[in-house]
Motif scaffolding. Structure first.
Motif, PDB file in Angstrom:
ATOM      1  N   LEU A 316       0.844  -1.187   0.000  1.00  0.00           N
ATOM      2  CA  LEU A 316       0.000   0.000   0.000  1.00  0.00           C
ATOM      3  C   LEU A 316       0.878   1.235   0.000  1.00  0.00           C
ATOM      4  CD1 LEU A 316      -2.686  -1.007   2.663  1.00  0.00           C
ATOM      5  CD2 LEU A 316      -2.914  -1.095   0.185  1.00  0.00           C
ATOM      6  N   THR A 317       0.449   2.246  -0.714  1.00  0.00           N
ATOM      7  CA  THR A 317       1.153   3.513  -0.697  1.00  0.00           C
ATOM      8  C   THR A 317       0.842   4.264   0.591  1.00  0.00           C
ATOM      9  OG1 THR A 317      -0.647   4.614  -1.860  1.00  0.00           O
ATOM     10  CG2 THR A 317       1.085   3.605  -3.206  1.00  0.00           C
ATOM     11  N   LEU A 324      -6.975   4.387   4.599  1.00  0.00           N
ATOM     12  CA  LEU A 324      -7.475   3.194   5.283  1.00  0.00           C
ATOM     13  C   LEU A 324      -7.616   3.437   6.774  1.00  0.00           C
ATOM     14  CD1 LEU A 324      -8.211   0.180   5.118  1.00  0.00           C
ATOM     15  CD2 LEU A 324      -5.782  -0.332   5.385  1.00  0.00           C
ATOM     16  N   VAL A 325      -6.617   4.082   7.358  1.00  0.00           N
ATOM     17  CA  VAL A 325      -6.694   4.394   8.789  1.00  0.00           C
ATOM     18  C   VAL A 325      -7.845   5.350   9.070  1.00  0.00           C
ATOM     19  CG1 VAL A 325      -5.463   5.509  10.687  1.00  0.00           C
ATOM     20  CG2 VAL A 325      -4.261   3.927   9.211  1.00  0.00           C
ATOM     21  N   ASP A 327     -10.687   5.593   7.333  1.00  0.00           N
ATOM     22  CA  ASP A 327     -11.949   4.859   7.218  1.00  0.00           C
ATOM     23  C   ASP A 327     -12.224   4.007   8.447  1.00  0.00           C
ATOM     24  OD1 ASP A 327     -12.235   5.992   4.745  1.00  0.00           O
ATOM     25  OD2 ASP A 327     -11.435   4.260   3.651  1.00  0.00           O
ATOM     26  N   VAL A 328     -11.198   3.285   8.897  1.00  0.00           N
ATOM     27  CA  VAL A 328     -11.383   2.426  10.079  1.00  0.00           C
ATOM     28  C   VAL A 328     -11.644   3.276  11.316  1.00  0.00           C
ATOM     29  CG1 VAL A 328     -10.266   0.718  11.549  1.00  0.00           C
ATOM     30  CG2 VAL A 328      -9.984   0.597   9.084  1.00  0.00           C
ATOM     31  N   ALA A 329     -10.944   4.398  11.431  1.00  0.00           N
ATOM     32  CA  ALA A 329     -11.173   5.273  12.587  1.00  0.00           C
ATOM     33  C   ALA A 329     -12.579   5.860  12.572  1.00  0.00           C
ATOM     34  CB  ALA A 329     -10.128   6.397  12.593  1.00  0.00           C
ATOM     35  N   GLN A 330     -13.098   6.169  11.381  1.00  0.00           N
ATOM     36  CA  GLN A 330     -14.464   6.686  11.289  1.00  0.00           C
ATOM     37  C   GLN A 330     -15.488   5.631  11.709  1.00  0.00           C
ATOM     38  OE1 GLN A 330     -15.551   7.935   7.373  1.00  0.00           O
ATOM     39  NE2 GLN A 330     -17.456   8.893   8.004  1.00  0.00           N
ATOM     40  N   LEU A 551      -2.736  14.675   0.095  1.00  0.00           N
ATOM     41  CA  LEU A 551      -3.565  14.187   1.189  1.00  0.00           C
ATOM     42  C   LEU A 551      -4.876  13.634   0.649  1.00  0.00           C
ATOM     43  CD1 LEU A 551      -3.066  16.978   3.876  1.00  0.00           C
ATOM     44  CD2 LEU A 551      -1.951  14.762   3.748  1.00  0.00           C
ATOM     45  N   PRO A 552      -5.427  12.587   1.324  1.00  0.00           N
ATOM     46  CA  PRO A 552      -6.716  12.039   0.865  1.00  0.00           C
ATOM     47  C   PRO A 552      -7.875  12.960   1.226  1.00  0.00           C
ATOM     48  CG  PRO A 552      -5.985  10.926   2.840  1.00  0.00           C
ATOM     49  CD  PRO A 552      -4.868  11.849   2.453  1.00  0.00           C
TER      50      PRO A 552
END
Length: 601
Positions: A316-317, A324-325, A327-330, A551-552
């Protein structure tokens, strides 16, 4: 290693001087980060003739110099990119070495394991001593006295030993005294008891509780995703059970719900409710056993929909890991928020936060207590079972189809919805305090305000920012004041890309929206020249903006274009970007529509 990579990456002549970043084109002007077209320098025919001219011994040296001089901007950018890749590789290697060193030098955990092993060794030595002590006593008891052994050894062969006299007369064949014989018997009994029941006695021995220190795992995107999937798979049976219950209550399958309602009411009427639930549990375990054996059995009212499981990516970049972090944190934030709301509502129900709600529970508990004391349990169970069946199968079905009836007559639903959480209680208390302060300030101002001043003029005239009155700060008329949505403003930073000085390029401050203007107040003390006022009518374009494309997400900025600026003004680092954008866009459309209708008339 860096030199080796440098040799592999760059073949040719090196440059000690790199491209000055101040002269590079500004990459933040465009959103998508398109490549900037570079002009390839062309050599003149004269230069080509000089390169092709073989005359003279210094022709080759001159050609090499011309080639070095005509290096393009593309080569320089590639050179900088190569150095950046080398720096990233070096950072990766250093991080791996640091991780290995941390794993190898965990001295605290090794010290704790050594202390545990020492304590275990001491306990084993103590147990061995306890086992060997009765055996040693038994051996000393079975040995004959020293003088008697010498007498037996000194007797002539063939001559019988004299009969024992005194305390030795009680034994016919042995030479052990009676007291030693009793001690040996006690040792045997103790040994037999320890062999048979010693293991069970050791289980009841009190030992100091070991404090095991659990080591926290380092944060990993792959581990975080795996744990979320494990949580989802573990909660799947519970969620499917809840879905089936709601499907029964909603009469998703009419025949299944009718059969379940008939069976349940019949079991409650004859007093077989508990055996029925136990039989259902046994049936469920039996089906699970058959499913584990490989049988394909689906016992569910709601058909299960298989979700597509994405295979985990190996590499993963940095941007993908960060997204990903997030999304999981949300997901974790939303899950923990729902659980916290439920627990806080239950706590507030029992802590008399709202007395009128807890009073109903208090009366219901007293009624249930008195009914259990004076009425037979069969009658109480029948009443509770019939009410639960009618409520679950019939009343809830009607309430779900008719929300107005539910909001008026469903008492448990009304109580649960009216229970507050802790954040709601804080908001209520802060609103009450602010209301009191506003009432007190309005009373004090009404007493000091001049006569004949209307309320609207009063609020518009005395509304101000931290530095003074609003219309004085921005040199506007007195009727211009911030809208109710942005009364306190939105904190942001103004990025003016037309300016070259760093002090003028970025300014921190607060953004306000009035009926006709967009006002930015700089946080630095100084003259009003550092503030920015834009007419909403003069805005040619407004859109959401992403300052850093690496940044995403969709960014935290708003870009505003006006005829007086070559590049759009960017209001970045806004926590409430979407709210500010909707407010500015709605006011802008309102003003432009009013201006268009006025021009048509």
């Amino acid at each position: 290693m860096l030199r080796r990579l440098d040799k592999i990456r760059f073949r040719g002549h090196k440059r000690d001087d790199f491209l000055d970043l101040a002269e590079s084109p500004n990459a933040s002007d465009t959103e998508g980060g398109d490549e900037i077209p570079l002009k390839m320098p062309r050599t003149s025919p004269r230069d080509g003739e000089e390169l092709r001219d073989p005359a003279g011994p210094g022709t080759l040296i001159m050609a090499a110099g011309v080639q070095d001089f005509n290096r393009t901007e593309f080569d320089r950018l590639n050179e900088i990119k190569g150095h950046l890749e080398i720096a990233l590789l070096e950072k990766h290697f250093l991080q791996e070495e640091l991780r290995k060193l941390r794993e190898e030098t965990n001295a605290e955990m090794l010290r704790q394991e050594l202390d545990r092993e020492r304590q275990r060794r001491m306990e084993l030595e103590q147990k061995i001593q306890e086992v060997l002590k009765p055996r040693a006593e038994e051996q000393t008891a079975q040995q004959p006295p020293k003088g008697q052994a010498q007498a037996n050894n000194g007797a002539a062969p063939g001559v019988p030993c004299p009969a024992p006299v005194g305390p030795w007369a009680s034994l016919d064949t042995g030479l052990v005294p009676a007291d030693r014989r009793s001690q040996g018997l006690c040792a045997r009994v103790q040994k037999w008891f320890s062999e048979r029941f010693g293991e069970y006695v050791e289980d009841f021995r009190f030992q100091p509780e070991e404090s095991a220190v659990e080591t926290d795992e380092p944060l990993s995107a792959r581990r975080l995703t795996e744990n979320m999937r494990r949580l989802k798979r573990g909660a799947k049976p519970v969620t499917s059970f809840v879905k089936n219950l709601s499907a029964l209550s909603d009469w998703y399958s009419v025949y299944t719900s009718a059969i379940a309602f008939t069976v349940y009411m019949n079991a409650v009427w004859h007093g077989w409710a508990i055996p029925m639930f136990l039989f259902l549990a046994i049936l469920r375990l039996s089906l699970n056993y058959l499913i584990a054996r490989g049988w394909r059995i689906q016992w569910s009212i709601v058909p299960e929909v298989s979700e597509a499981v994405e295979p985990p990516k190996e590499d993963l970049t940095v941007s993908e890991k960060f997204q990903l972090v997030l999304d999981v944190a949300q997901k974790a934030q939303n899950l923990f928020g729902k659980m916290a709301d439920i627990l806080e509502k239950i706590k507030n129900l029992f802590m008399w936060v709202q007395p009128e709600i807890t009073q109903k529970l208090y009366v219901a508990l007293w009624a249930a207590f008195l009914a259990s004391c004076f009425l037979p349990y069969r009658l109480v169970g029948l009443a509770v079972g019939l009410y639960a069946g009618i409520k679950f199968f019939l009343i809830d079905f009607i309430f779900k189809r008719c929300p107005r009836l539910r909001a008026k007559y469903d008492t448990p639903y009304i109580i649960w919805k009216s229970l507050p959480t802790d954040p709601q209680l804080k908001e209520r208390s802060s609103a009450a305090v602010s209301r009191r302060l506003q009432t007190a300030s309005s009373r004090s101002y009404v007493s000091s305000a001049p006569a004949g001043l209307s309320k609207d003029e009063d609020t518009g005239r005395f509304h101000g920012t931290k530095k003074g009155n609003f219309h004085e700060i921005f040199n506007l008329t007195e009727n211009e004041r911030p809208l109710a949505v942005c009364e306190n403003g939105w904190r942001c930073c103004l990025i003016n890309r037309d300016r070259k000085m760093p002090t003028d390029y970025i300014r921190n401050g607060v953004l306000y929206v009035t009926e006709n203007y967009l006002c930015f107040e700089s946080s630095k003390s100084g003259s009003s020249k550092r503030n920015k006022v834009i007419k909403l009518v003069d805005i040619t374009d407004i859109q959401k903006y992403k300052v850093l494309s690496v940044l995403p997400g969709t960014g935290m900025g708003i870009a505003v274009s006006t005829p007086s600026t070559q590049k759009p003004l960017v209001f970045g680092a806004m926590a409430h970007r979407d709210e500010a954008f909707e407010t500015i866009l709605s006011q802008y459309t309102k003003i432009t529509a009013a201006a268009a209708s006025g021009s048509d008339s």
